[in-house]
Structure formats: structure tokens, C-alpha cells
Design a protein around this motif. Sequence first.
Motif, PDB file in Angstrom:
ATOM      1  N   THR A  82       0.837  -1.202   0.000  1.00 20.57           N
ATOM      2  CA  THR A  82       0.000   0.000   0.000  1.00 20.57           C
ATOM      3  C   THR A  82       0.867   1.246   0.000  1.00 20.57           C
ATOM      4  O   THR A  82       0.620   2.190  -0.752  1.00 20.57           O
ATOM      5  CB  THR A  82      -0.935  -0.001   1.226  1.00 20.57           C
ATOM      6  N   SER A  83       1.905   1.236   0.820  1.00 20.95           N
ATOM      7  CA  SER A  83       2.795   2.380   0.916  1.00 20.95           C
ATOM      8  C   SER A  83       3.475   2.679  -0.413  1.00 20.95           C
ATOM      9  O   SER A  83       3.487   3.832  -0.862  1.00 20.95           O
ATOM     10  CB  SER A  83       3.849   2.117   1.997  1.00 20.95           C
ATOM     11  N   ILE A  84       4.013   1.659  -1.060  1.00 24.15           N
ATOM     12  CA  ILE A  84       4.726   1.932  -2.312  1.00 24.15           C
ATOM     13  C   ILE A  84       3.762   2.270  -3.441  1.00 24.15           C
ATOM     14  O   ILE A  84       4.118   3.015  -4.350  1.00 24.15           O
ATOM     15  CB  ILE A  84       5.667   0.772  -2.716  1.00 24.15           C
ATOM     16  N   SER A  85       2.546   1.770  -3.385  1.00 24.34           N
ATOM     17  CA  SER A  85       1.588   2.104  -4.439  1.00 24.34           C
ATOM     18  C   SER A  85       1.037   3.522  -4.282  1.00 24.34           C
ATOM     19  O   SER A  85       0.580   4.118  -5.255  1.00 24.34           O
ATOM     20  CB  SER A  85       0.442   1.096  -4.454  1.00 24.34           C
ATOM     21  N   LEU A  86       1.062   4.058  -3.080  1.00 17.54           N
ATOM     22  CA  LEU A  86       0.592   5.423  -2.857  1.00 17.54           C
ATOM     23  C   LEU A  86       1.634   6.460  -3.242  1.00 17.54           C
ATOM     24  O   LEU A  86       1.305   7.610  -3.492  1.00 17.54           O
ATOM     25  CB  LEU A  86       0.207   5.615  -1.386  1.00 17.54           C
ATOM     26  N   ARG A  87       2.893   6.072  -3.299  1.00 15.17           N
ATOM     27  CA  ARG A  87       3.963   7.005  -3.647  1.00 15.17           C
ATOM     28  C   ARG A  87       4.000   7.255  -5.142  1.00 15.17           C
ATOM     29  O   ARG A  87       3.949   6.317  -5.927  1.00 15.17           O
ATOM     30  CB  ARG A  87       5.315   6.410  -3.260  1.00 15.17           C
ATOM     31  N   PRO A  88       4.127   8.505  -5.547  1.00 18.96           N
ATOM     32  CA  PRO A  88       4.302   8.774  -6.983  1.00 18.96           C
ATOM     33  C   PRO A  88       5.587   8.121  -7.490  1.00 18.96           C
ATOM     34  O   PRO A  88       6.628   8.175  -6.845  1.00 18.96           O
ATOM     35  CB  PRO A  88       4.420  10.300  -7.046  1.00 18.96           C
ATOM     36  N   GLY A  89       5.502   7.481  -8.626  1.00 15.15           N
ATOM     37  CA  GLY A  89       6.666   6.869  -9.251  1.00 15.15           C
ATOM     38  C   GLY A  89       6.834   5.390  -8.967  1.00 15.15           C
ATOM     39  O   GLY A  89       7.681   4.745  -9.587  1.00 15.15           O
TER      40      GLY A  89
END
Length: 177
Positions: free
Chosen positions: A115-122
Amino acid sequence: MNAALRRTGSRLGMAGWLLAVWLLLWGRIDALTVIGGVIAVVLAYAVSRLPVVPLAARVRPVRLAEAALEFAWDLVASSIVIGWHALRAPRRIQGAIIEVDARSRSEIILLAVTTSISLRPGTLLVDLDWDRSILRIHAMPVRSPREAGAARDGVLGTERRLMRALVTPDDTRPEER
């Protein structure tokens, strides 16, 4: 904590979450809305097999606050990087699919990481192999193996922070429990 108690706690947590979403959708809290939400939750459990949400054995509030602050910093930094590249040379932004071997075997940690990495742009989760704890992410900008390694290290850093904040039975040795 035995399995039945853990399952009951997990179901109550999911029921509470569903009730909170119900109340947010209605936009108000009154007796009729709460009763309707409880009925909706009971019906949802009766007609479907909602998953058992894994629980953390222990939450470390200071570490969780650190992880939240670092996540906020990652959001700001990645937004600036992606914005800069999008304005400077939008057609030349390169991405890569990067495979990350996660150390955690806990579903709650892997869920929080993805979830954390999918919420980050890029960055975006492309695939997750639950059995082997392998994440495949699309990261950008990635123009070299060094930048791919930095993206992988960023995901592993997020996982490490979350593992310190949320102690789970799947990631602790028996003597640590």
C-alpha cells in the motif's frame, strides 16, 4: 494468543472498519445510522466469506510515528522527483520492473508495504508472490542499475520501518514472543 481469540479479534477489527466506512459514507453519526451499519456488517458476514485480517502482536507507537513521518517525507520527495521529470522531459522518463525479495512473511506487513509503495508517486505494485514474499514493482525514473538498486533499497527500507513498528507473530522468533 490462541488462534480462536486471534480470529475473533480480527473479525471484530474488520467489523469495526466496515462500520466506520458505513458511517463515513452516510456522513453522520446517529442511532439509526449506527444500527443500520451494524445490520449491514452482520449481513456482509452472513452472505460472504470476508477474509481474516491478520493482527499485529504488538504495535510500537514511536516506531509507527517514525514510519509515518518517513512515509510523508517519501511522498514529498517522490512527488518532487516525478514532477521535475514530467516537466523537464516527459517523453524521456524511463521506468523498470524491479523484483524485491521481502524479508517479512507477515501478511499485514506485506499489505502495508505494498500500500505504501503504491501510494507514492513513481512506484506501483505490479505483482506480489505471497508464498515467496517477492514483490514486483514498477519504479520510475530508473535509468541505470544503480537507480534500480536505490528503488529496491527504498522498498526494503519501508519494509524494515514497518517491521520495527508492527511486531507480528509471522516475523518473530518463538523466544521473542
